[in-house]
Design an enzyme around this catalytic site. Structure first.
Site, mmCIF file in Angstrom:
data_model
loop_
_atom_site.group_PDB
_atom_site.id
_atom_site.type_symbol
_atom_site.label_atom_id
_atom_site.label_comp_id
_atom_site.label_asym_id
_atom_site.label_seq_id
_atom_site.Cartn_x
_atom_site.Cartn_y
_atom_site.Cartn_z
ATOM 1 N N GLY A 18 3.781 5.467 -8.497
ATOM 2 C CA GLY A 18 4.023 6.908 -8.434
ATOM 3 C C GLY A 18 3.242 7.696 -9.461
ATOM 4 O O GLY A 18 3.680 8.761 -9.866
ATOM 5 N N TRP A 19 2.101 7.177 -9.886
ATOM 6 C CA TRP A 19 1.317 7.993 -10.827
ATOM 7 C C TRP A 19 -0.124 8.199 -10.385
ATOM 8 O O TRP A 19 -0.883 8.859 -11.073
ATOM 9 C CB TRP A 19 1.396 7.424 -12.251
ATOM 10 C CG TRP A 19 1.108 5.943 -12.391
ATOM 11 C CD1 TRP A 19 0.106 5.247 -11.793
ATOM 12 C CD2 TRP A 19 1.815 5.020 -13.207
ATOM 13 N NE1 TRP A 19 0.143 3.943 -12.165
ATOM 14 C CE2 TRP A 19 1.186 3.755 -13.055
ATOM 15 C CE3 TRP A 19 2.924 5.116 -14.064
ATOM 16 C CZ2 TRP A 19 1.631 2.603 -13.720
ATOM 17 C CZ3 TRP A 19 3.340 3.972 -14.717
ATOM 18 C CH2 TRP A 19 2.708 2.728 -14.542
ATOM 19 N N LYS A 57 -2.085 7.795 -15.553
ATOM 20 C CA LYS A 57 -2.573 7.044 -16.712
ATOM 21 C C LYS A 57 -4.032 7.399 -17.028
ATOM 22 O O LYS A 57 -4.954 6.620 -16.792
ATOM 23 C CB LYS A 57 -2.445 5.547 -16.448
ATOM 24 C CG LYS A 57 -0.991 5.146 -16.151
ATOM 25 C CD LYS A 57 -0.710 3.711 -16.501
ATOM 26 C CE LYS A 57 -1.491 2.737 -15.677
ATOM 27 N NZ LYS A 57 -1.269 1.351 -16.129
ATOM 28 N N ASN A 62 -5.865 1.750 -2.526
ATOM 29 C CA ASN A 62 -5.516 1.680 -3.943
ATOM 30 C C ASN A 62 -6.685 2.027 -4.871
ATOM 31 O O ASN A 62 -7.795 2.321 -4.420
ATOM 32 C CB ASN A 62 -4.944 0.292 -4.278
ATOM 33 C CG ASN A 62 -5.974 -0.803 -4.103
ATOM 34 O OD1 ASN A 62 -7.174 -0.567 -4.240
ATOM 35 N ND2 ASN A 62 -5.532 -2.012 -3.802
ATOM 36 N N ILE A 63 -6.421 1.959 -6.144
ATOM 37 C CA ILE A 63 -7.398 2.413 -7.140
ATOM 38 C C ILE A 63 -8.690 1.601 -7.106
ATOM 39 O O ILE A 63 -9.756 2.130 -7.380
ATOM 40 C CB ILE A 63 -6.805 2.381 -8.566
ATOM 41 C CG1 ILE A 63 -6.382 0.958 -8.971
ATOM 42 C CG2 ILE A 63 -5.636 3.330 -8.704
ATOM 43 C CD1 ILE A 63 -6.137 0.814 -10.468
ATOM 44 N N CYS A 79 4.163 5.881 -4.138
ATOM 45 C CA CYS A 79 3.201 4.841 -3.782
ATOM 46 C C CYS A 79 3.746 3.584 -4.433
ATOM 47 O O CYS A 79 4.875 3.185 -4.143
ATOM 48 C CB CYS A 79 1.802 5.209 -4.234
ATOM 49 S SG CYS A 79 1.688 5.839 -5.921
ATOM 50 N N SER A 80 2.998 2.940 -5.324
ATOM 51 C CA SER A 80 3.566 1.790 -6.014
ATOM 52 C C SER A 80 4.300 2.260 -7.261
ATOM 53 O O SER A 80 5.506 2.126 -7.369
ATOM 54 C CB SER A 80 2.465 0.795 -6.382
ATOM 55 O OG SER A 80 1.878 0.306 -5.193
#
Lengths: 760, 553
Positions: B364-365, B403, B300-301, B361-362
């Site tokens: 989608g961005w 984002k 993840n990010i 993914c979660s």
């Protein structure tokens, strides 16, 4: 235990004497006629063979493969497929001596026996009556072969296994190396064979200097404007067998000095800087505490070196700061293992720890330290204008690496193809690098002397090449092929320990033979291995050729020495030629000499110059880059890399289909063709205006302009090309997550504010 | 507030070359901080005396030393954090000053004299203008008055791009259901959906997909009609909810080209997908017939952010000297790159063999955008052209609501915000890896990628501002700001790859092995003068051409 080709295989004779000549074996061999043979080379004889051997493809799991005949000759292990190969397109980059399913005997690195699901290293002595179900051969050029013996007759299997093991692993005499039977049966045109390049190197009629004549040495000395003394008295090794036939020493060295320690401690000239200072190398004197003779001799030699220019000398004992030949061997033997990939699973598992594995074997660090040392030598010559004397025990390993690297950095002549070959001749072949021992051409069990020192040098050259591509006339492919050629037992270049060794062997040989002296090709006779088209790939199409100033002043060699990159000298500027200081010299000489010598005697290596050499690099880096001037390598972590073409070319998983640097090179070639075609049209047009006469144009340097080829290019070009049976399927990494699992609790946090999600 | 500002310092620049700053941003330069003496503590050349200027766009420093030509030209948008170092009692040399952390892998330190209020002034100005959003000010893109020959906002027209792909057709239709962002406020207005799905179906599916991000078509294969569809995770939750509409909808996606089994690529690691159930999310289970779920194990990010941070530690200011490769490995940066690339390779491979896929993914961005755009880059040579690449970014990243504002934090002082992550940088790195492996397959060069990343932060252009199209509409980005593509397309020759060999129809599969992945030195270590910029092959080709013309005579 081994009976070569006698058919029995079970004979209880004691250890077989392997020192037989090919003729003897030839007379005993009884290989059935119907068996397939490769196109044998002159002097090549088949020892044993087995049919219905299954050559397995790389992926262990699939167990797919090709049936064929496995043979062992006095030159190679060869596999001939039963499948009709038909008239498929001839490989572009075909080696005339051996094909893709051939392994020259000296190219075999290790043999493993595959038993059920485990495998064992075969050391030779283990071979009794047993034989494994699978022979796995790791080659020195990094290829991996797997042959399954499960389908062949037991007798055949036993015989081929024992034959291969015997001929690849057991010690042999120099005379049994293939080169000798090959050369007796072949006539070589010598260096005239190099016709391929005369077309390409169109600026001057260059040749590779062999440095086996006084003229070559005199020419190189003249080219660099050195002022040393050419010694011709050793032409018949009358002075010392340890010294080259011809060599150059500081002017004040006397003939008596040369014989005192059989050439040890004698400073041998390598190269002269345009300022007048020069690089010398020497082998260390034997340590003798009691008497002062070596010390005073050394002082005398140092004075002689210092006398060469401005009474300055810097000495560097390479054994103090660089790894030993044993360290080099140890590191390389770890390093090379990373490239022997047995299966796809292996590949992806090792991919996880790829960087740390590379780091741990230390091979890149050794490369880095050699380049660093060479850069320090360059700094002494270029910036401080000091004479430099490098030394080590034998004077023919790291001295060769460092002196030739320094010359490559300083002198753009050595970055041309012929110049580079001349450099290898000067520093390595004439310089007495023990190729025979270091490369273990005789398969001796005692591996103490084995070390890939020459390969290390090529590695360092490759680093320079990849950092400053346009500065080199030769290509990466050239270096890779040269590194492979070390293990092709045909070339005199890599067969001897010194010029004296070579001369004595060849002399002894010619006395037995009726044909006079043997004429083995050198590795530089590239047409022995490749046709002209393939040799074109040795030329770097991105080479920034030096613009010619004036065509009329064409000379046989590089007309002028490079000067343009002299950095501000810290000490003296231009060399005041002799006589300038006449009166002061004595005192100056004394001061300088005492200083240097005391430093030399007390602490051979005091301050680590890494911080100053960093400044030297940075000062150089700030200047505009001149591909024909001084080149210094960047040694920061990311800059020192893996020689991808050499090490990864056979690994299917890393082939970039339709990619790699070769796509650029082929594009450049296309552009060149286009430019030349336009030029032709222009000429035709203008000549049709004046007369009908047309001048012929030289063919462009071209990797391969066939448009069909671009589809088949891969990053391993030219060593493997895409074949029909290779799938276009991409390689998908497996087992990815393992090493990342411990990324900490961050991995568990989700990306975004999850509260809102629940509400949603 | 701004005591230094006098009318005279309001410099208005015409179209002529700006002599101070060396470029020609036609704009109002508000010189906020005129030439003050300052010491720049350069990590490479040591402390340097010089002058500093601060405008509403940039911080500019020039050393007054005649022999060192050190110069800084830093857009304020690049600044992530400004801190004071040392206090009034600090004694050490150059211990009193400012420490500026940048988003582009560097830090800047300035030392000042303790007398006067120079530090307070400079700090306040920097703080205010580097973080305009936090101070109720406009981003610089709204102040810039640059004019370009070409209007970059015209580069991407969704309908044109669909038409290029051969859409709509008898299986896929274009829906305007989201024209006022009612279905999904983070999606674009124009969507391609299965022909058989009604607007009502779309609404129903939206209730079962995180933030209403329903599966829609991103790309269709011309020959085999296989598609790449993208979406967010299904809202399965702890109780394992099912939604027949969603199941039926995905089956329509599958059906469109007769794919026997729809492959759903969930970019996350399996465990994370499971964990998401606790917060209402989840993944497609066995109830989805004719579908197969594959996890791609991309982290993840937060993991990516920390990885890049570690990378910065080993390359800035100095490149780790001992055990470089082991240090590099321990950052895991290239390993993440490998995972993203290998995920995209799998997507491209499936699609080129005729199998439709869905990627999520979660939300989608982030990971989804990386995977779909990289797979499209492998599959479609159009996206490898200079303009096609711009379309790809506009489409998969900008219009589908990556984002940018949250990930980059444009003009926001909250440097520690957990939303920050270098997802887009990672994507550009993946593209760079592909250009390295296929040096003739891309029409654009490395310079374009560097320019994109520079202006990802600079706030000079509107392209990367805001999180989604609805926010951009609201802030009239297209009307009030200039597009980055205006800059690029008005001088496109400097972004072209001289070795580009157009070739269509071939899928480019990069090798996602550590053996081939390398650190993008000319981006991550570009501030270090010791690292010589990659010797341009352009020089080589120039030489060759030169030599060949010479030899022809």
């Amino acid at each position: 235990m081994l009976s070569l080709g006698s058919g029995g295989g079970k004979s209880a004779k004691p250890s077989f004497v392997s020192y037989v000549t090919p003729e003897e074996i030839n007379s005993e061999k009884d290989t059935p006629k119907e068996e397939k043979h490769p196109d044998l080379l002159p002097g090549e004889v088949v020892f044993c063979s087995a049919s219905t051997v299954l050559k397995l493809t790389q992926d262990e799991l699939s167990q797919r493969g090709t049936f064929g005949t496995l043979l062992c000759t006095n030159f190679r292990v060869s596999f001939i497929s039963d499948e009709e190969t038909g008239e498929e397109t001839a490989p572009l980059f075909k080696n005339k001596l051996y094909g893709e399913n051939d392994i020259p005997l000296s190219c075999v690195d290790n043999i493993y026996g595959g038993y059920e699901d485990k495998r064992k290293l075969v050391t030779g002595s283990q071979v009794k009556n047993k034989y494994p179900s699978k022979i796995i051969i790791h080659c020195k050029d990094l290829r991996v072969f797997q042959f399954a013996l499960t389908f062949c007759k037991e007798e055949d299997a036993k015989r081929i296994f024992q034959g291969i093991v015997h001929h690849c692993l057991e010690p042999k005499s120099l005379k049994n190396i293939f080169a000798f039977s090959f050369c007796e049966n072949t006539a070589f045109p010598g260096m005239l064979g190099n016709v391929c390049f005369t077309k390409l190197v169109h600026n001057m009629q260059q040749r590779t200097m062999m440095f086996d004549s006084a003229e070559d040495w005199a020419q190189d000395l003249k080219r660099t404007k050195g002022s040393c003394r050419l010694v011709t008295e050793n032409a018949n090794f009358g002075l010392s067998p340890n010294l080259p036939q011809y060599f150059i020493v500081p002017e004040s060295v006397s003939e008596a000095d040369m014989t005192l320690f059989q050439g040890k401690g004698l400073p041998i000239w390598c190269w002269s800087h345009h300022s007048g200072c020069a690089l010398f190398k020497t082998s260390n004197l034997p340590l003798q505490q009691e008497d002062n003779v070596p010390q005073s001799y050394m002082e005398k030699m140092l004075t002689a070196v210092a006398h060469n220019y401005l009474y300055s000398v810097k000495t560097e004992d390479l054994s103090d700061t660089l790894p030993t030949v044993q360290d080099i061997q140890l590191s390389y033997s770890k390093f090379k293992q990373f490239f022997f990939i047995d299966s796809t699973t292996d590949f992806w598992v090792s991919d996880m720890k790829w960087f740390s594995s590379l780091d741990n074997c230390g091979w890149l660090d050794i490369i880095r330290s050699c380049l660093q040392k060479a850069m320090e030598v360059v700094e002494c010559l270029e910036k401080e204008n000091n004479n430099v004397l490098i030394m080590e025990d034998g004077g023919s390993d790291l001295c060769c690496v460092i002196s030739s690297l320094a010359q490559l950095m300083l002198d753009s002549y050595y970055r041309t193809l012929q110049g580079f070959q001349s450099l290898v001749q000067k520093e390595w072949v004439a310089g007495g690098h023990n190729f025979l021992d270091r490369c273990n051409q005789l398969h001796l069990k005692d591996k103490e002397n084995v070390s890939p020192v020459f390969l290390l040098f090529l590695e360092c050259v490759w680093q320079l090449l990849q950092q400053y591509g346009p500065a080199f006339q030769f290509s990466e492919t050239y270096l890779t092929v040269l590194s492979d050629s070390i293990h092709v037992p045909v070339f005199s270049t890599f067969l001897f320990n010194s010029q004296h060794h070579r001369a004595s062997i060849l002399r002894a040989d010619s006395s037995h033979s009726q044909r006079g002296t043997l004429n083995c090709p050198t590795v530089w006779d590239w047409s022995v291995q490749f046709d002209c088209k393939a040799q074109q790939l040795f030329i770097n199409p991105l080479y920034a050729e030096k613009p010619k100033l004036d065509k009329s002043m064409r000379r046989p060699h590089r007309p002028k020495h490079q000067r343009q990159l002299s950095l501000p000298s810290a000490t003296f500027k231009t060399p005041p030629k002799k006589g300038f200081f006449k009166d002061e010299t004595d005192s100056l000489k004394k001061i300088l000499r005492v200083k240097r010598i005391s430093r030399w005697m007390l602490s051979p290596d005091s301050p680590q110059p890494s911080s100053t050499s960093r400044e030297f690099y940075e000062a150089w880096q700030r200047k505009p880059l001149d591909y024909h001037g001084l080149l210094l390598p960047c040694l920061d972590g990311p800059a020192v890399r893996i020689w991808m073409q050499r090490y990864l070319r056979w690994i299917q998983e890393v082939q970039i289909f339709g990619g790699g640097l070769v796509t650029v090179l082929s594009k450049v070639s296309d552009l060149l063709d286009e430019v030349q075609e336009l030029q032709r049209q222009l000429d035709r047009h203008s000549s049709s205006l004046t007369s009908n006469h047309q001048r012929p144009r030289p063919r462009p340097i071209s990797a391969e302009t066939d448009s069909r080829l671009s589809v088949l290019l891969s990053s391993s070009f030219p060593f493997t090309t895409l074949k029909n049976n290779w799938s276009y399927k991409p390689a998908i990494p497996t087992g990815l997550l393992q090493s990342l699992m411990n990324s900490g609790n961050l991995a568990d946090t989700e990306d975004d504010d999850q509260e809102s999600l629940v509400r949603a | 507030f701004c005591r230094q500002c006098s009318p005279a310092m309001l410099m208005r620049r015409g179209p002529e070359k700006n002599s101070i700053f060396g470029d020609c941003i036609q704009t109002v330069f508000l010189c906020l901080f005129p030439d003050k003496d300052i010491i720049y503590i350069c990590p490479f050349s040591g402390a340097l005396k010089g002058k500093v200027f601060i405008t509403n766009y940039r911080l500019y420093f020039k050393s007054s030393d005649a022999d060192s030509a050190v110069m800084l030209n830093v857009p304020l948008g690049v600044i992530c954090r400004v801190e004071k170092m040392g206090g009034a009692s600090s004694r050490g040399e150059n211990s009193y000053g400012l420490d500026i952390t940048c988003k582009d892998m560097r830090n800047l330190r300035f030392a000042l004299k303790q007398e006067g209020h120079s530090r307070r002034d400079i700090f306040e100005i920097l703080f205010r203008y580097a973080f305009p959003v936090s101070h109720g000010l406009s981003l610089f893109a709204y102040l810039s008055q640059e004019k370009y020959e070409e209007n970059g906002w015209n580069i991407y027209k969704p309908m044109e791009e669909f038409r290029r792909q051969g859409l709509p057709n008898d299986k896929w239709r274009i829906s305007f259901i989201n024209k006022s962002y009612e279905l999904c406020d983070t999606y674009p207005t124009v969507l391609a959906v299965p022909y058989k799905a009604t607007e009502e179906d779309l609404r129903k599916v939206a209730t079962f997909r995180s933030r209403g991000r329903i599966p829609v078509l991103s790309w269709i294969h011309r020959e085999n009609q296989a598609v790449i569809a993208r979406c967010s995770q299904p809202l399965v939750g702890m109780s394992g909810k099912r939604n027949k509409d969603d199941e039926r909808y995905l089956d329509l996606v599958r059906e469109a080209n007769g794919t026997s089994k729809l492959i759903i690529y969930d970019a996350r690691p399996n465990v994370n997908a499971v964990a998401n159930k606790a917060t209402g999310g989840g993944y497609e289970g066995d109830e989805y017939q004719n579908a197969e779920l594959i996890f791609l194990d991309i982290h993840n990010i937060h993991v990516m952010r920390e990885s890049l941070k570690k990378l910065k530690d080993i390359v800035y200011p100095n490149v780790e000297e001992s055990h470089w490769l082991s240090s590099l490995e321990s950052t895991h940066w290239l390993e993440h790159i490998k995972l993203v690339l290998s995920g995209a390779i799998q997507v491209a491979d499936k699609v080129s063999s005729g199998n439709s896929v869905v990627v999520h993914c979660s939300d989608g961005w982030d990971r989804t955008a990386q995977l779909t755009s990289l797979a499209m880059l492998m599959l479609d040579s159009h996206y490898r052209t200079l303009r096609g690449f711009q379309v790809l970014l506009e489409k998969e990243w900008i219009s589908f609501g990556h984002k940018f504002a949250s990930r980059i934090g444009h003009g926001d002082k909250n440097h520690a915000d957990q939303d920050r992550s270098p997802i887009f940088v990672q994507f550009i790195d993946c593209v760079w890896q592909m250009t390295k492996q296929f040096p003739t397959a891309f029409e654009f060069n490395e310079r374009l990628l560097l320019t994109i990343l520079d202006h990802l932060y600079s706030c000079r252009f509107g392209t990367f501002l805001y999180n989604c199209e609805s926010a951009r509409d609201q802030h009239e980005v297209r009307l009030k700001t200039v597009s980055l593509w205006s800059l690029v397309n008005s001088s496109n020759d400097i972004y072209l790859n001289p070795f580009y060999t157009p070739e269509s129809g071939r899928v480019l599969y990069p090798v996602a092995s550590m053996r081939h992945l390398e650190l993008w030195v000319s981006y991550y270590i570009r501030w270090n003068p010791r690292i010589r910029q990659q010797v341009g092959l352009h020089v080589g080709v120039h030489n060759v051409m030169h030599a060949s013309t010479l030899s022809a005579y």
